[in-house]
Design a protein around this motif. Structure first.
Motif, PDB file in Angstrom:
ATOM      1  N   ARG A 111       0.832  -1.221   0.000  1.00  0.00           N
ATOM      2  CA  ARG A 111       0.000   0.000   0.000  1.00  0.00           C
ATOM      3  C   ARG A 111       0.859   1.261   0.000  1.00  0.00           C
ATOM      4  O   ARG A 111       0.469   2.280  -0.581  1.00  0.00           O
ATOM      5  CB  ARG A 111      -0.886  -0.037   1.253  1.00  0.00           C
ATOM      6  CG  ARG A 111      -1.822   1.150   1.411  1.00  0.00           C
ATOM      7  CD  ARG A 111      -3.023   1.028   0.525  1.00  0.00           C
ATOM      8  NE  ARG A 111      -3.948   2.118   0.777  1.00  0.00           N
ATOM      9  CZ  ARG A 111      -3.846   3.319   0.183  1.00  0.00           C
ATOM     10  NH1 ARG A 111      -2.886   3.562  -0.688  1.00  0.00           N
ATOM     11  NH2 ARG A 111      -4.732   4.265   0.455  1.00  0.00           N
ATOM     12  N   LEU A 112       2.037   1.198   0.619  1.00  0.00           N
ATOM     13  CA  LEU A 112       2.930   2.350   0.706  1.00  0.00           C
ATOM     14  C   LEU A 112       3.971   2.367  -0.404  1.00  0.00           C
ATOM     15  O   LEU A 112       4.806   3.272  -0.454  1.00  0.00           O
ATOM     16  CB  LEU A 112       3.638   2.363   2.062  1.00  0.00           C
ATOM     17  CG  LEU A 112       2.740   2.537   3.286  1.00  0.00           C
ATOM     18  CD1 LEU A 112       3.530   2.297   4.564  1.00  0.00           C
ATOM     19  CD2 LEU A 112       2.103   3.922   3.297  1.00  0.00           C
ATOM     20  N   ALA A 113       3.943   1.370  -1.275  1.00  0.00           N
ATOM     21  CA  ALA A 113       4.941   1.272  -2.338  1.00  0.00           C
ATOM     22  C   ALA A 113       4.805   2.435  -3.324  1.00  0.00           C
ATOM     23  O   ALA A 113       3.706   2.935  -3.570  1.00  0.00           O
ATOM     24  CB  ALA A 113       4.783  -0.057  -3.082  1.00  0.00           C
TER      25      ALA A 113
ATOM     26  N   LYS B 260       2.376   2.757  -8.367  1.00  0.00           N
ATOM     27  CA  LYS B 260       0.958   3.086  -8.233  1.00  0.00           C
ATOM     28  C   LYS B 260       0.065   1.857  -8.411  1.00  0.00           C
ATOM     29  O   LYS B 260      -0.930   1.700  -7.710  1.00  0.00           O
ATOM     30  CB  LYS B 260       0.573   4.165  -9.248  1.00  0.00           C
ATOM     31  CG  LYS B 260       1.169   5.537  -8.930  1.00  0.00           C
ATOM     32  CD  LYS B 260       0.660   6.596  -9.889  1.00  0.00           C
ATOM     33  CE  LYS B 260       1.211   7.972  -9.521  1.00  0.00           C
ATOM     34  NZ  LYS B 260       0.710   9.027 -10.449  1.00  0.00           N
TER      35      LYS B 260
ATOM     36  N   SER C 150       0.189  -0.231  -5.208  1.00  0.00           N
ATOM     37  CA  SER C 150      -0.558   0.425  -4.143  1.00  0.00           C
ATOM     38  C   SER C 150      -2.059   0.315  -4.372  1.00  0.00           C
ATOM     39  O   SER C 150      -2.829   0.074  -3.442  1.00  0.00           O
ATOM     40  CB  SER C 150      -0.141   1.896  -4.054  1.00  0.00           C
ATOM     41  OG  SER C 150      -0.866   2.569  -3.047  1.00  0.00           O
TER      42      SER C 150
ATOM     43  N   ARG D 205       0.092   0.229   8.377  1.00  0.00           N
ATOM     44  CA  ARG D 205       0.338   1.400   7.528  1.00  0.00           C
ATOM     45  C   ARG D 205       0.359   2.679   8.353  1.00  0.00           C
ATOM     46  O   ARG D 205       1.250   3.517   8.204  1.00  0.00           O
ATOM     47  CB  ARG D 205      -0.714   1.500   6.429  1.00  0.00           C
ATOM     48  CG  ARG D 205      -0.516   2.688   5.485  1.00  0.00           C
ATOM     49  CD  ARG D 205      -1.605   2.741   4.435  1.00  0.00           C
ATOM     50  NE  ARG D 205      -2.904   3.003   5.021  1.00  0.00           N
ATOM     51  CZ  ARG D 205      -3.368   4.226   5.323  1.00  0.00           C
ATOM     52  NH1 ARG D 205      -2.607   5.301   5.087  1.00  0.00           N
ATOM     53  NH2 ARG D 205      -4.561   4.385   5.837  1.00  0.00           N
TER      54      ARG D 205
END
Length: 216
Positions: A42-44, A47, A50, A107
């Protein structure tokens, strides 16, 4: 109130409670592992990765847990063309469900670590992977301990849904005794008390861990 009936069936109820704790522990363990991976995705910076992680989180959190249990227990064997054990189905369903909530918890914990610490770590020669492993994640997990305990308590209580696929956990144990004795009030009262004691124990352990690690 037939307290003697409760006393006679207490060993059977405690056996069901043991199954509840076993499923909860395994599901939380795998949920934390999978949830951490989803949180990192999710934080990668990519795009598409995520977006894929966000879609997974929304899909799991947006559907009822009972439906997920049925999907794993009844649907997965149809795809695999072979039956699946009730216990395994329960752990898989609970692990997947937990991972979506854990992902958001982790997260927020990662984002709560001061960015300056990451910059300082990189400036002294740590790689991004080493920074995440040795600097960010340890701090993040101490920060997210209270919500993780809340997730464990939710799993513990939601395990009663597994009685729908005939897993003899605590609620199912109470159902079996109540159907045999025709005294549901005593049995479900005893089941409620056991659930309460287990959740209080989890809360107590969490407070001790918070105090020990000085979680803020």
């Amino acid at each position: 109130m037939d307290f003697d009936l409760i006393r006679q069936n207490l060993p059977f109820l405690l056996q069901g409670a043991g199954m509840t704790l076993k499923i909860t522990a395994l599901s939380l363990f795998f949920g934390v592992l999978l949830g951490t991976l989803v949180a990192l995705a999710r934080l990668a910076p990519l795009k598409w990765l995520s977006a894929l992680a966000l879609a997974y989180i929304e899909l799991v959190r947006g559907t009822p847990l009972l439906v997920q249990i049925f999907l794993i227990f009844f649907g997965l064997p149809q795809l695999l063309q072979q039956p699946i054990n009730e216990f395994l189905a329960g752990v898989i369903a609970f692990s997947i469900n937990s991972s979506a909530y854990v992902a958001e918890i982790v997260r927020s914990g990662i984002q709560g670590v001061a960015r300056g610490q990451t910059e300082a770590s990189l400036s002294i020669g740590f790689s991004p992977t080493e920074t995440l492993r040795y600097i960010v994640l340890p701090q993040a997990f101490t920060r997210v301990l209270p919500p993780l305990v809340n997730e464990a308590i939710s799993l513990l209580k939601n395990s009663s849904l597994l009685s729908a696929i005939a897993i003899v956990e605590l609620t199912r144990s109470g159902q079996l005794v109540a159907s045999r004795t025709y005294k549901p009030f005593e049995m479900y009262l005893a089941v409620s008390v056991i659930y309460l004691l287990m959740t209080l124990l989890l809360s107590f352990v969490a407070r001790r861990m918070e105090a020990r690690w000085q979680v803020r």
